[in-house]
Design an enzyme around this catalytic site. Structure first.
Site, short mmCIF file in Angstrom:
data_model
loop_
_atom_site.label_atom_id
_atom_site.label_comp_id
_atom_site.label_asym_id
_atom_site.label_seq_id
_atom_site.Cartn_x
_atom_site.Cartn_y
_atom_site.Cartn_z
N ILE A 85 11.05 -29.64 30.00
CA ILE A 85 11.49 -30.71 30.96
C ILE A 85 10.52 -31.83 31.13
O ILE A 85 10.90 -32.86 31.76
CB ILE A 85 11.94 -30.16 32.41
CG1 ILE A 85 10.64 -29.53 32.90
CG2 ILE A 85 13.19 -29.23 32.30
CD1 ILE A 85 10.89 -28.68 34.40
N GLY A 86 9.54 -31.88 30.35
CA GLY A 86 8.59 -33.05 30.48
C GLY A 86 7.26 -32.62 29.95
O GLY A 86 6.71 -31.37 29.93
N GLY A 146 3.05 -34.62 29.17
CA GLY A 146 1.89 -35.85 29.41
C GLY A 146 0.55 -35.44 28.93
O GLY A 146 0.60 -34.42 28.39
N GLY A 147 -0.33 -36.09 29.26
CA GLY A 147 -1.80 -35.87 28.71
C GLY A 147 -2.35 -34.63 29.70
O GLY A 147 -2.91 -33.92 29.19
N GLY A 192 -0.36 -31.72 30.41
CA GLY A 192 0.31 -30.54 29.94
C GLY A 192 1.57 -30.65 29.70
O GLY A 192 2.16 -31.72 29.70
N VAL A 200 5.50 -29.04 30.40
CA VAL A 200 6.33 -28.45 31.81
C VAL A 200 7.72 -28.00 31.02
O VAL A 200 8.26 -28.70 30.38
CB VAL A 200 6.60 -29.46 32.78
CG1 VAL A 200 7.27 -28.66 34.19
CG2 VAL A 200 5.01 -30.00 33.12
N LYS A 238 4.10 -24.80 33.76
CA LYS A 238 3.24 -26.01 33.11
C LYS A 238 2.05 -25.41 32.36
O LYS A 238 0.98 -24.85 33.11
CB LYS A 238 2.54 -26.83 34.31
CG LYS A 238 1.68 -27.95 33.68
CD LYS A 238 1.37 -29.13 34.81
CE LYS A 238 2.22 -30.22 34.89
NZ LYS A 238 1.89 -31.40 35.55
N ASP A 278 -4.67 -40.10 41.18
CA ASP A 278 -4.11 -40.78 40.20
C ASP A 278 -2.56 -40.80 40.67
O ASP A 278 -1.72 -40.42 39.76
CB ASP A 278 -3.98 -39.83 39.13
CG ASP A 278 -3.57 -40.48 37.46
OD1 ASP A 278 -3.39 -41.79 37.55
OD2 ASP A 278 -3.03 -39.81 36.53
#
Length: 288
Positions: free
Chosen positions: A39-40, A42-43, A45, A47, A62, A154
């Site tokens: 489902i997603g 990025g840098g 991890g 998910v 994750k 962040d």
């Protein structure tokens, strides 16, 4: 969480990211969790929606990518990570569990349905009332975390989730930093405060600046310093362009304070911003 981070800090250096790549996929089982679909990513991890086979509930799994291992050896960072793991607030995604398998560390979080604020901001600016509602929810999340001694560092549209029922959740509170994820000077370009670009100490007012950028973008449809990938405009003495909002006249002045280049000139923390945004929401711009 603190025990897990301590174990990671003492572990020999391995490429956890590449190890995960051979395991992740629909149908894979890690511990008691069965992965269903990605489902997603990025840098920090990748998910997956997963099923907890013991408790029979859907969760977000994750898998953590490798980061800067040296960062895990800072005692202050470990204490902050432990505090972040204990955060419990309606506007912060719930962390259910944390663990480590032979492929690397992982987090098990509340599964959310909806979209990130980044997805929502691909079109026109939001209505002022909606921007104030989302900004207020994020501010209350910051207020809770700041009271516990946790700074996000962040905050950006990718870390704010708007659920299908309208609830707003802040993601990755202190955890990306805790797992050794060293971003460029500490944040996301465009949302980084001047002190982050300078490599100066960060505190609650760093989050206040990022929230100011967030609200500014929701209302104006653009960043106060667009195309500032190197941080030169953000770090310069020039203030952010003034924003005039007819249906919330006081919002422009609040954003000017939140985007002040000197942290001393900003609201002290999330609680102060939450109070100011709640006061604005009681005016004509309030969402029904």
């Amino acid at each position: 969480m603190s025990a897990l981070l301590g174990e990671l800090a003492r572990a020999p250096e391995v490429q956890l990211g590449s190890a995960w790549e051979h395991v992740l996929g629909p149908g894979a089982v890690v511990g008691r969790f069965e992965l269903l679909r990605e489902i997603g990513r990025g840098g920090f991890g990748i998910v997956y929606e997963a099923r907890d086979r013991e408790l029979g509930r859907s969760v977000a799994f994750k898998a953590i990518r490798a980061g800067d291992r040296a960062a895990l050896q800072e005692d202050r960072l470990l204490r902050e990570a432990e505090a972040a793991a204990r955060l419990s607030h309606p506007n912060i995604v719930t962390l259910f569990d944390a663990g480590r398998c032979e492929h690397g560390p992982y987090l098990v979080l509340e599964l959310l349905r909806g979209e990130t604020l980044a997805d929502r901001l691909t079109g026109e600016p939001l209505a002022t009332g909606e921007a104030l509602r989302i900004g207020s929810a994020v501010a209350h999340a910051l207020a809770h975390a700041h009271a516990a001694g946790v700074v996000h560092r962040d905050l950006s549209p990718g870390n704010v989730f708007v659920c299908g029922d309208g609830r707003v959740k802040v993601l990755d509170f202190g955890l990306a930093h805790a797992f050794g994820r060293r971003r460029i000077s500490g944040g996301t370009p465009g949302y980084m405060a001047p002190e982050q670009w300078r490599g100066a100490p960060e505190d609650e007012r760093t989050d206040v600046y990022a929230l100011g950028v967030l609200v500014y973008r929701m209302v104006a449809g653009t960043l106060p310093f667009p195309d500032d990938a190197e941080g030169s405009a953000t770090a310069s003495p020039r203030p952010a362009p003034a924003l005039h909002v007819p249906d919330a006249p006081a919002l422009g002045a609040l954003l000017a304070r939140m985007l002040a280049k000197d942290p001393v000139d900003r609201p002290r923390d999330g609680a102060e911003v939450a109070a100011a945004l709640d006061a604005l929401r009681t005016g004509p711009a309030r969402t029904p």
